[in-house]
Design an enzyme around this catalytic site. Sequence first.
Site, PDB file in Angstrom:
ATOM      1  N   GLY A 161      26.881  19.616 -25.521  1.00 60.28           N
ATOM      2  CA  GLY A 161      27.322  20.760 -25.987  1.00 60.28           C
ATOM      3  C   GLY A 161      26.052  21.599 -26.514  1.00 60.28           C
ATOM      4  O   GLY A 161      26.239  23.003 -26.061  1.00 60.28           O
ATOM      5  N   ASP A 162      25.214  21.202 -26.954  1.00 67.68           N
ATOM      6  CA  ASP A 162      23.792  22.128 -27.388  1.00 67.68           C
ATOM      7  C   ASP A 162      23.270  22.647 -26.214  1.00 67.68           C
ATOM      8  O   ASP A 162      22.558  23.685 -26.211  1.00 67.68           O
ATOM      9  CB  ASP A 162      23.026  21.285 -28.130  1.00 67.68           C
ATOM     10  CG  ASP A 162      23.642  20.441 -29.463  1.00 67.68           C
ATOM     11  OD1 ASP A 162      24.625  21.064 -30.063  1.00 67.68           O
ATOM     12  OD2 ASP A 162      23.238  19.542 -30.038  1.00 67.68           O
TER      13      ASP A 162
HETATM   14  N1  LIG Z   1      31.033  13.562 -18.109  1.00 68.54           N
HETATM   15  C1  LIG Z   1      30.491  14.935 -17.893  1.00 68.54           C
HETATM   16  N2  LIG Z   1      30.631  15.307 -16.737  1.00 68.54           N
HETATM   17  C2  LIG Z   1      29.805  16.437 -16.173  1.00 68.54           C
HETATM   18  N3  LIG Z   1      29.874  17.468 -17.405  1.00 68.54           N
HETATM   19  C3  LIG Z   1      29.749  17.085 -18.606  1.00 68.54           C
HETATM   20  C4  LIG Z   1      30.295  15.774 -18.925  1.00 68.54           C
HETATM   21  N4  LIG Z   1      30.135  15.679 -20.284  1.00 68.54           N
HETATM   22  C5  LIG Z   1      29.469  16.860 -20.555  1.00 68.54           C
HETATM   23  N5  LIG Z   1      29.578  17.953 -19.672  1.00 68.54           N
HETATM   24  C6  LIG Z   1      28.942  19.331 -19.692  1.00 68.54           C
HETATM   25  O1  LIG Z   1      28.529  19.549 -20.794  1.00 68.54           O
HETATM   26  C7  LIG Z   1      29.271  20.533 -21.616  1.00 68.54           C
HETATM   27  C8  LIG Z   1      29.528  20.154 -22.988  1.00 68.54           C
HETATM   28  O2  LIG Z   1      29.934  18.837 -23.223  1.00 68.54           O
HETATM   29  P1  LIG Z   1      31.007  18.544 -24.420  1.00 68.54           P
HETATM   30  O3  LIG Z   1      31.147  17.082 -24.325  1.00 68.54           O
HETATM   31  O4  LIG Z   1      32.332  19.581 -24.053  1.00 68.54           O
HETATM   32  O5  LIG Z   1      30.327  19.199 -25.476  1.00 68.54           O
HETATM   33  P2  LIG Z   1      30.017  18.462 -27.209  1.00 68.54           P
HETATM   34  O6  LIG Z   1      28.940  17.675 -26.936  1.00 68.54           O
HETATM   35  O7  LIG Z   1      29.926  19.671 -28.010  1.00 68.54           O
HETATM   36  O8  LIG Z   1      31.230  17.910 -27.496  1.00 68.54           O
HETATM   37  C9  LIG Z   1      30.763  20.394 -20.861  1.00 68.54           C
HETATM   38  O9  LIG Z   1      31.237  21.776 -21.011  1.00 68.54           O
HETATM   39  C10 LIG Z   1      30.336  20.082 -19.422  1.00 68.54           C
HETATM   40  O10 LIG Z   1      29.801  21.229 -18.634  1.00 68.54           O
HETATM   41  O1  LIG Z   2      25.449  18.306 -37.185  1.00 68.03           O
HETATM   42  P1  LIG Z   2      26.432  17.260 -36.638  1.00 68.03           P
HETATM   43  O2  LIG Z   2      27.854  17.745 -36.492  1.00 68.03           O
HETATM   44  O3  LIG Z   2      26.421  15.887 -37.478  1.00 68.03           O
HETATM   45  O4  LIG Z   2      25.901  16.935 -35.325  1.00 68.03           O
HETATM   46  C1  LIG Z   2      24.419  16.464 -35.228  1.00 68.03           C
HETATM   47  C2  LIG Z   2      24.372  15.513 -33.848  1.00 68.03           C
HETATM   48  O5  LIG Z   2      24.714  16.627 -32.820  1.00 68.03           O
HETATM   49  C3  LIG Z   2      23.505  16.662 -31.781  1.00 68.03           C
HETATM   50  O6  LIG Z   2      23.154  17.788 -32.071  1.00 68.03           O
HETATM   51  C4  LIG Z   2      24.239  16.432 -30.463  1.00 68.03           C
HETATM   52  O7  LIG Z   2      25.325  17.441 -30.474  1.00 68.03           O
HETATM   53  P2  LIG Z   2      26.202  17.762 -28.929  1.00 68.03           P
HETATM   54  O8  LIG Z   2      26.295  16.401 -28.483  1.00 68.03           O
HETATM   55  O9  LIG Z   2      27.634  18.169 -29.489  1.00 68.03           O
HETATM   56  O10 LIG Z   2      25.493  18.635 -28.166  1.00 68.03           O
HETATM   57  C5  LIG Z   2      22.838  15.461 -32.260  1.00 68.03           C
HETATM   58  O11 LIG Z   2      21.344  15.560 -31.763  1.00 68.03           O
HETATM   59  C6  LIG Z   2      23.105  15.103 -33.622  1.00 68.03           C
HETATM   60  O12 LIG Z   2      22.803  13.866 -33.934  1.00 68.03           O
END
Ligand SMILES: Nc1ncnc2c1ncn2[C@@H]1O[C@H](COP(=O)(O)OP(=O)(O)O)[C@@H](O)[C@H]1O
Ligand SMILES: O=P(O)(O)OC[C@H]1O[C@](O)(COP(=O)(O)O)[C@@H](O)[C@@H]1O
Length: 303
Positions: free
Chosen positions: A248-249
């Site tokens: 997500g980041d």
């Molecule tokens: N299993 C996956 N396969 C392909 N792309 C992925 C996958 N997981 C995450 N992504 C990519 O990373 C982006 C952010 O992932 P997501 O898991 O929704 O964010 P977060 O870490 O904030 O929950 C998605 O919109 C997609 O583009």
């Molecule tokens: O501040 P929060 O919500 O506890 O999230 C922190 C965690 O999320 C992360 O930033 C990863 O976030 P994403 O998987 O959503 O990109 C990690 O590096 C960290 O451990």
Amino acid sequence: MIYTCTLNPSLDYFLEVNDFQLGQLNRMKTDKKMPGGKGVNVSRVLRRLGAQSVALGFIGGFTGDFIRRQLISENIDTDFVEVDGDTRINVKIKSREETEINGLAPAITDEQVDELLLKLNRLNDRDILVLSGSVPETLSADIYKQMMQQIKDQNVKVIVDTSGPALREAVAARPFLIKPNQSELGGLFNTDISSIEEAVIYAKKLIDEGAENVIVSMGGKGSLLVNRETAVYAEAPRGEVKNSVGAGDSLVGGFLFEYARNGDYIEAFRYGTASGSATAFSVDLCSKEDTEALLPKVKIHQI
Ligand SMILES: Nc1ncnc2c1ncn2[C@@H]1O[C@H](COP(=O)(O)OP(=O)(O)O)[C@@H](O)[C@H]1O
Ligand SMILES: O=P(O)(O)OC[C@H]1O[C@](O)(COP(=O)(O)O)[C@@H](O)[C@@H]1O
């Protein structure tokens, strides 16, 4: 300049265990310590893609030192406020499934909050501020909103990536972009979102509440971009998932990198989605090369 602000950074402790057993002694196959927290990751992604940023926020103790040293070694500018306790450690267990245990923030005093707020006075209309991650328990849930209100006359573009009450409050202060994932979006409305169509409905509600652009990330399904003019869906490329922490980041960092370069929302959205997938398919965060190799595989559909 792009500024990232991580109120609650972390030392991310990644460990791999074969066939993790709850309630048993498990031995690690591999382990790795990385600087983490949402804004910190955005700064690292920007650097890997080729853009400079300044990492702001609170750090403390030996874990805080580790984060600062790692960022400096990657040529990322830092301007953190020091707190007394240790920055938290977040545990990321990879086995058949990924399990995460995120730690508690150290205490932060009012003086330390003021010190951080003072740093925002230097921002101007050419700057972008990324407010990312959870809010430490000792701070008020509307801190992101307060920060945005403080700089509202400085015309800074603000991106907010958080969840729950902190996100709801921040939306009212009219951020340029927010990026809830599917479950965070559902959480705001006490509902489970299961389809793209449903996600569009709730993203539009956040536009009505004040957000200019909403990106909803949906893991392997891809992501959605909704604003007053358009709603588009980006199908994520397929690949072998190695580590989805930071995906997500990476979406936020990739979007920002391309948006700062050419101002085109759709191309920025494509770049962000590719960056998220490139991270999911790598052990560490995305590289520029892997991200750009995925760009043609991100299919954009108008909704
Ligand atoms: N299993 C996956 N396969 C392909 N792309 C992925 C996958 N997981 C995450 N992504 C990519 O990373 C982006 C952010 O992932 P997501 O898991 O929704 O964010 P977060 O870490 O904030 O929950 C998605 O919109 C997609 O583009
Ligand atoms: O501040 P929060 O919500 O506890 O999230 C922190 C965690 O999320 C992360 O930033 C990863 O976030 P994403 O998987 O959503 O990109 C990690 O590096 C960290 O451990």
